[in-house]
Design a protein around this motif. Structure first.
Motif, mmCIF file in Angstrom:
data_model
loop_
_atom_site.group_PDB
_atom_site.id
_atom_site.type_symbol
_atom_site.label_atom_id
_atom_site.label_comp_id
_atom_site.label_asym_id
_atom_site.label_seq_id
_atom_site.Cartn_x
_atom_site.Cartn_y
_atom_site.Cartn_z
ATOM 1 N N ASP A 42 6.801 -6.891 51.550
ATOM 2 C CA ASP A 42 5.455 -7.764 50.851
ATOM 3 C C ASP A 42 4.989 -9.033 51.651
ATOM 4 O O ASP A 42 4.546 -9.707 51.339
ATOM 5 N N ALA A 43 5.734 -8.967 52.785
ATOM 6 C CA ALA A 43 5.494 -10.102 53.578
ATOM 7 C C ALA A 43 4.029 -10.013 53.908
ATOM 8 O O ALA A 43 3.324 -8.991 54.659
ATOM 9 N N PRO A 44 3.173 -11.260 53.856
ATOM 10 C CA PRO A 44 1.873 -11.412 53.933
ATOM 11 C C PRO A 44 1.366 -11.359 55.524
ATOM 12 O O PRO A 44 2.070 -12.126 56.176
ATOM 13 N N LEU A 45 0.280 -10.697 55.697
ATOM 14 C CA LEU A 45 -0.377 -11.017 57.152
ATOM 15 C C LEU A 45 -1.338 -12.122 57.096
ATOM 16 O O LEU A 45 -2.365 -12.246 56.773
ATOM 17 N N THR A 46 -0.815 -13.170 57.690
ATOM 18 C CA THR A 46 -1.459 -14.478 57.858
ATOM 19 C C THR A 46 -2.074 -14.852 58.965
ATOM 20 O O THR A 46 -2.854 -15.794 59.257
ATOM 21 N N LEU A 47 -2.344 -13.849 60.130
ATOM 22 C CA LEU A 47 -2.915 -14.001 61.170
ATOM 23 C C LEU A 47 -4.339 -13.093 61.075
ATOM 24 O O LEU A 47 -4.280 -12.199 60.394
ATOM 25 N N THR A 48 -5.255 -13.666 61.768
ATOM 26 C CA THR A 48 -6.470 -13.042 61.956
ATOM 27 C C THR A 48 -6.478 -12.101 63.425
ATOM 28 O O THR A 48 -5.918 -12.627 64.213
ATOM 29 N N GLU A 49 -7.522 -11.338 63.650
ATOM 30 C CA GLU A 49 -7.501 -10.708 64.897
ATOM 31 C C GLU A 49 -7.853 -11.605 65.883
ATOM 32 O O GLU A 49 -7.544 -11.499 66.889
ATOM 33 N N ASP A 50 -8.955 -12.613 65.632
ATOM 34 C CA ASP A 50 -9.290 -13.557 66.559
ATOM 35 C C ASP A 50 -7.972 -14.327 67.091
ATOM 36 O O ASP A 50 -8.051 -14.778 68.384
ATOM 37 N N ARG A 54 3.484 -20.244 59.060
ATOM 38 C CA ARG A 54 2.829 -19.898 57.793
ATOM 39 C C ARG A 54 3.518 -19.321 56.447
ATOM 40 O O ARG A 54 3.038 -18.833 55.649
ATOM 41 N N TRP A 55 4.999 -19.388 56.739
ATOM 42 C CA TRP A 55 5.638 -19.301 55.246
ATOM 43 C C TRP A 55 5.246 -20.290 54.414
ATOM 44 O O TRP A 55 4.717 -21.209 54.513
ATOM 45 N N PRO A 56 5.495 -19.762 53.042
ATOM 46 C CA PRO A 56 5.170 -20.729 51.959
ATOM 47 C C PRO A 56 5.670 -22.038 52.165
ATOM 48 O O PRO A 56 5.026 -22.982 51.510
ATOM 49 N N SER A 57 6.723 -22.275 52.589
ATOM 50 C CA SER A 57 7.532 -23.464 52.705
ATOM 51 C C SER A 57 7.040 -24.665 53.889
ATOM 52 O O SER A 57 7.399 -25.598 53.799
ATOM 53 N N SER A 58 6.089 -23.739 54.783
ATOM 54 C CA SER A 58 5.530 -24.478 55.783
ATOM 55 C C SER A 58 6.156 -25.226 56.774
ATOM 56 O O SER A 58 6.147 -26.422 56.899
ATOM 57 N N PRO A 59 7.314 -24.650 57.439
ATOM 58 C CA PRO A 59 8.405 -25.276 58.086
ATOM 59 C C PRO A 59 7.428 -25.744 59.604
ATOM 60 O O PRO A 59 6.461 -25.135 59.685
ATOM 61 N N TYR A 77 13.506 -15.485 58.491
ATOM 62 C CA TYR A 77 13.387 -16.131 57.477
ATOM 63 C C TYR A 77 14.623 -16.050 56.658
ATOM 64 O O TYR A 77 15.373 -16.900 56.106
ATOM 65 N N ALA A 78 15.313 -14.733 56.588
ATOM 66 C CA ALA A 78 16.554 -14.491 55.806
ATOM 67 C C ALA A 78 17.716 -15.144 56.534
ATOM 68 O O ALA A 78 18.481 -15.793 55.776
ATOM 69 N N HIS A 79 17.705 -15.145 57.795
ATOM 70 C CA HIS A 79 18.599 -15.910 58.753
ATOM 71 C C HIS A 79 18.620 -17.487 58.469
ATOM 72 O O HIS A 79 19.524 -18.095 58.215
ATOM 73 N N VAL A 80 17.354 -17.830 58.572
ATOM 74 C CA VAL A 80 17.102 -19.648 58.248
ATOM 75 C C VAL A 80 17.733 -19.792 56.810
ATOM 76 O O VAL A 80 18.321 -20.845 56.870
ATOM 77 N N GLU A 81 17.397 -19.102 55.844
ATOM 78 C CA GLU A 81 17.997 -19.493 54.384
ATOM 79 C C GLU A 81 19.495 -19.505 54.324
ATOM 80 O O GLU A 81 20.033 -20.223 53.834
ATOM 81 N N ALA A 82 19.975 -18.097 55.102
ATOM 82 C CA ALA A 82 21.359 -18.237 54.972
ATOM 83 C C ALA A 82 22.222 -19.286 55.646
ATOM 84 O O ALA A 82 23.199 -19.636 55.351
#
Length: 319
Positions: free
Chosen positions: A26-34, A116-121, A63-68
């Motif tokens: 369910d990872a959201p697509l946060t980029l646009t074509e432009d 653009r992860w929810p945590s805004s790293p 993201y899973a690796h960073v959390e771990a």
């Protein structure tokens, strides 16, 4: 044995691009074509479909690796120091591969997706180009036609930079390289200030050296990586992409006065192609064979491209 074939003893799990795309979940697509168009390099056809098909799953894996790593770091801090606060340790991603294979595009796309992860790293990107010795030094040592080979880099400076980043030191400076003048820019630097994630991209970032017989520790650049990615393709395809890019640059960047390669914009197409072939065979192909491709088995994730420059296979190192 080919470690990238789906054999019993391979250290990798091999996926087709379609199989890999399912790991997006369910990872959201946060980029646009432009935005993708702006981020891709000359001649790289990556589009929004390719980002969704390949890079969202890569982002999710990282993201899973960073959390771990954050969990392990917290546990280690408590083990060593109890309740004393510890300094943040950035997560470092190494990206390797041949010239013209698309490392820069991959690095830029991942930087945007990760930020653009929810945590805004805080995500920074640094390339090894700035750590090349200046042209004057390379010329004095007879190394101008070895530019991009391991000996053309100030490895000590790279190791000091990554050590400072990994130690969480503030405002670490990295030298700046100009592809326009084809040289390190004297007195110019970028400041990397305690990122959550650092992407470090370059031809030879997975390179190792001969081990000392006395057992003394010699750090490798990759010792500082938390995960490493190798961008792979058949040599014939990389060769073609290199030539195509060279010929395209003759109509764009090379035409500008002051460009190191301006002289190549004034020769015929036939002469230009001959020059490109010489640069490929005498420099880039040799570097690929001798230094870059041998490091592929050291990567945690291998993204293999097909003839169309798009990912067709993904190899993930087994845990």
């Amino acid at each position: 044995m080919d470690q990238l074939s789906p054999a019993k003893y391979s250290p990798y799990r091999i996926f087709t691009a379609d199989e890999w795309a399912r790991f997006r979940a369910d990872a959201p697509l946060t980029l646009t074509e432009d935005e993708v168009t702006r981020l891709r390099s000359l001649g790289d056809p990556i589009d929004l479909d390719e980002v969704a098909r390949i890079y969202l799953a890569v982002s999710r894996l990282i993201y899973a690796h960073v959390e771990a790593m954050q969990l392990l770091f917290g546990q280690r801090q408590r083990f060593l120091f109890g309740d004393q606060p510890g300094r943040k340790t950035p997560f470092i991603i190494g990206i390797a591969g041949s010239v013209a294979v698309g490392k820069s595009t991959t690095a830029r796309i991942l930087k945007e997706l990760l930020a653009r992860w929810p945590s805004s790293p805080k995500v920074d990107l640094v390339t090894t180009d700035g750590f090349l010795y200046p042209n004057a030094v390379l010329e004095a040592g007879g190394l101008m036609r070895r530019k991009g080979f391991p000996e053309s880099y100030d490895v000590g400076k790279i190791l000091r930079f990554l050590s400072d980043i990994k130690a969480g030191r503030p405002k670490v400076e990295a030298p700046v390289y100009s592809h326009f003048v084809y040289d390190v820019m004297p007195g110019k630097s970028v400041v990397v200030d305690r990122p959550d994630i650092l992407i470090f991209e370059g031809l030879n970032v997975l390179q190792v050296r001969e081990m000392p017989k006395d057992g003394k520790a010699i750090p490798f650049v990759s010792d500082f990586f938390d995960i490493s990615i190798y961008i792979d393709a058949e040599e014939a395809d990389i060769h073609r992409w290199y030539n195509d890019r060279f010929m395209s640059l003759r109509q764009t960047a090379f035409r500008q006065e002051g460009s190191f390669f301006h002289r190549y914009s004034k020769v015929s197409d036939t002469e230009a192609l001959t020059i490109a072939e010489d640069l490929w065979s005498q420099i880039n192909a040799k570097n690929l064979h001798d230094n870059i491709l041998p490091t592929r088995p050291r990567a945690d994730l291998i993204l293999r491209k097909g003839k169309d420059h798009l990912i067709e296979q993904v190899a993930l190192r087994k845990l």
